[in-house]
Design an enzyme around this catalytic site. Structure first.
Site, PDB file in Angstrom:
ATOM      1  N   ASP A 163      56.399  40.512 -13.502  1.00 54.95           N
ATOM      2  CA  ASP A 163      55.830  40.945 -12.200  1.00 54.95           C
ATOM      3  C   ASP A 163      54.172  41.141 -12.811  1.00 54.95           C
ATOM      4  O   ASP A 163      53.715  40.632 -13.554  1.00 54.95           O
ATOM      5  CB  ASP A 163      56.358  41.685 -11.349  1.00 54.95           C
ATOM      6  CG  ASP A 163      56.721  43.209 -12.114  1.00 54.95           C
ATOM      7  OD1 ASP A 163      55.948  43.467 -13.258  1.00 54.95           O
ATOM      8  OD2 ASP A 163      57.561  43.791 -11.909  1.00 54.95           O
ATOM      9  N   SER A 164      53.489  42.032 -11.847  1.00 54.12           N
ATOM     10  CA  SER A 164      52.154  42.064 -12.253  1.00 54.12           C
ATOM     11  C   SER A 164      51.897  42.683 -13.426  1.00 54.12           C
ATOM     12  O   SER A 164      50.808  42.670 -13.751  1.00 54.12           O
ATOM     13  CB  SER A 164      51.714  43.157 -10.899  1.00 54.12           C
ATOM     14  OG  SER A 164      52.442  44.330 -10.850  1.00 54.12           O
ATOM     15  N   TYR A 165      52.659  43.537 -13.896  1.00 56.66           N
ATOM     16  CA  TYR A 165      52.396  44.358 -15.361  1.00 56.66           C
ATOM     17  C   TYR A 165      52.440  43.223 -16.387  1.00 56.66           C
ATOM     18  O   TYR A 165      51.650  43.140 -17.129  1.00 56.66           O
ATOM     19  CB  TYR A 165      53.751  45.249 -15.578  1.00 56.66           C
ATOM     20  CG  TYR A 165      53.402  46.732 -14.943  1.00 56.66           C
ATOM     21  CD1 TYR A 165      52.967  46.942 -13.811  1.00 56.66           C
ATOM     22  CD2 TYR A 165      53.959  47.774 -15.557  1.00 56.66           C
ATOM     23  CE1 TYR A 165      52.857  48.100 -13.302  1.00 56.66           C
ATOM     24  CE2 TYR A 165      53.792  49.007 -14.911  1.00 56.66           C
ATOM     25  CZ  TYR A 165      53.297  49.350 -13.824  1.00 56.66           C
ATOM     26  OH  TYR A 165      53.227  50.462 -13.402  1.00 56.66           O
ATOM     27  N   GLY A 168      49.229  41.067 -16.103  1.00 56.82           N
ATOM     28  CA  GLY A 168      47.979  41.695 -16.458  1.00 56.82           C
ATOM     29  C   GLY A 168      46.849  41.995 -15.344  1.00 56.82           C
ATOM     30  O   GLY A 168      45.736  41.882 -15.080  1.00 56.82           O
ATOM     31  N   HIS A 354      47.518  49.946 -11.736  1.00 58.55           N
ATOM     32  CA  HIS A 354      48.267  49.145 -12.807  1.00 58.55           C
ATOM     33  C   HIS A 354      47.710  49.497 -14.310  1.00 58.55           C
ATOM     34  O   HIS A 354      46.674  50.086 -14.500  1.00 58.55           O
ATOM     35  CB  HIS A 354      47.910  47.563 -12.595  1.00 58.55           C
ATOM     36  CG  HIS A 354      48.961  47.070 -11.556  1.00 58.55           C
ATOM     37  ND1 HIS A 354      48.932  47.424 -10.138  1.00 58.55           N
ATOM     38  CD2 HIS A 354      49.933  46.300 -11.669  1.00 58.55           C
ATOM     39  CE1 HIS A 354      49.654  46.896  -9.239  1.00 58.55           C
ATOM     40  NE2 HIS A 354      50.398  46.261 -10.312  1.00 58.55           N
TER      41      HIS A 354
END
Length: 378
Positions: A163-165, A168, A354
């Site tokens: 996912d977003s992790y 980046g 994040h």
């Protein structure tokens, strides 16, 4: 320890505004754009990529973040043929980044003034664009030069699913409060932990990451009826029903899966179909089926890593991921492994809490250490 608020990218945070093309630092004056595109077979004969691409009318199209193209040329300059008004790119010559192209549009970007000799060129898509596609028309030589045959593929291959992790998301930001455009401008998948770890190992890689998507439930329940698995098989994310055709060269020895933050990071809304128990059951069943799919696709020798990380509001993600791996091991598949990366030393300074670029370096270090413990046959 300070609690860390974990969020994930909303689809609306990925909507990009139209910007004028950015002037790349140090770029030399442009040559005229070629009047005809190279045949797609010629493009890929001169450019190496491990990413999910689709050949179309003399160009190569793509959607996933982190897709890269590598080439070699002899001469004093090289042109990069692009058609993309949505994404940002980095251009590197001989391992040094020489330009960042911000939503370049339809153009040929030139790098000139190099010493006359053989050089390497690398183009990498920094950003996410699930609503659009980018188009690469190949490398072209400056007058008097030649584009050489493509660099050889690397023997080591790693696929990152997440996912977003993994993408980046907003990792270059200097603030946690970001507009949609700031998210786009500060996301650099090439500096996310997966890409960093793969390059340290001299491995080719795919980053098949989609912000805001979970295994069965998306962030805050957005877009019910879809999830990460809706899109996984596609080359072009915005084309419903699209299926990426593996050219036969993509056979990763290692697959790293990180899906679950979006399933569990937000409370279940009253209008959603889930209860905590049904969400847990659906997540576990879907993950097992997804692992079945990966195992069937890549074979028994590929090592599959199920990863999890710290979340301030729940331990469900980590506990379920570990349980899923244990069930696979109990059934005789010892090449599925569990990896938990803790939050010690992480500042979560990127957009919307994040991981920052410094966090991604730390996570890449930890992933690299973990990879050394795996039964890989590189």
């Amino acid at each position: 320890m300070r609690p860390v608020r974990v969020t994930a990218a909303l689809t609306t945070a990925l909507v990009t505004a139209a910007l004028l093309p950015g002037a790349a630092a140090g770029a030399s004056p442009a040559h005229p754009m070629p009047t005809t595109q190279q045949p797609a077979s010629a493009v890929l004969a001169k450019a190496h990529t491990a990413g999910r691409v689709q050949v179309d009318k003399g160009t190569v199209r793509y959607s996933w973040p982190g897709v890269y193209f590598e080439g070699r040329f002899r001469g004093t300059g090289v042109g990069i043929v692009l058609d993309d008004a949505d994404n940002d790119y980095d251009v590197a010559i001989d391992g040094t980044t020489v330009a960042t192209l911000v939503t370049p549009g339809r153009t040929t970007h030139w790098v000139n003034g190099l010493s006359n000799g053989v050089h390497r060129v690398r183009l990498v898509k920094r950003t996410e664009s699930p609503w659009a596609t980018g188009t690469f028309g190949g490398f072209v030589a400056a007058p008097g030069g030649t584009i050489l045959s493509r660099p050889p593929a690397r023997h080591r291959q790693i696929e990152f699913i997440g996912d977003s992790y993994t993408a980046g998301y907003g990792n270059l930001s200097t603030t946690r409060d970001c507009t949609s455009d700031e998210v786009n401008r500060t996301t650099n998948t090439d500096l996310a932990f997966g890409a960093l770890a793969a390059r340290r190992l001299n491995a080719d890689y795919q980053v098949n990451a989609f912000s805001g998507r979970g295994m069965v439930r998306n962030y805050n329940g957005i877009e019910p009826g879809t999830n990460y698995r809706t899109y996984y098989d596609r080359a072009l994310l915005n084309v419903e029903g699209d299926v990426w055709t593996n050219p036969g060269s993509w056979r990763p020895q290692l697959v790293v899966v990180g899906l679950g933050i979006n399933d569990f990071s937000t409370a279940i809304n009253p209008d959603e179909q889930w209860t905590p128990d049904t969400l847990t059951a659906a997540y576990s069943a879907a993950y097992q089926a997804f692992l079945d799919k990966l195992r069937a696709r890549y074979g028994a020798r590929t090592v599959i890593v199920v990863s999890a990380t710290y979340m301030s509001n729940t331990t469900a993600f980590a506990e379920l991921a570990q349980r899923i791996v244990q069930e696979r091991n109990d059934r005789g598949d010892s090449r599925i492994r569990y990896w938990y990366y803790e939050n010690s030393g992480l500042d979560y300074g990127g957009c919307h809490w994040h991981p920052s670029v410094s966090d991604h370096r730390l996570i890449a270090d930890r992933l690299g250490d973990f990879i050394t413990t795996l039964p890989l046959r590189w």
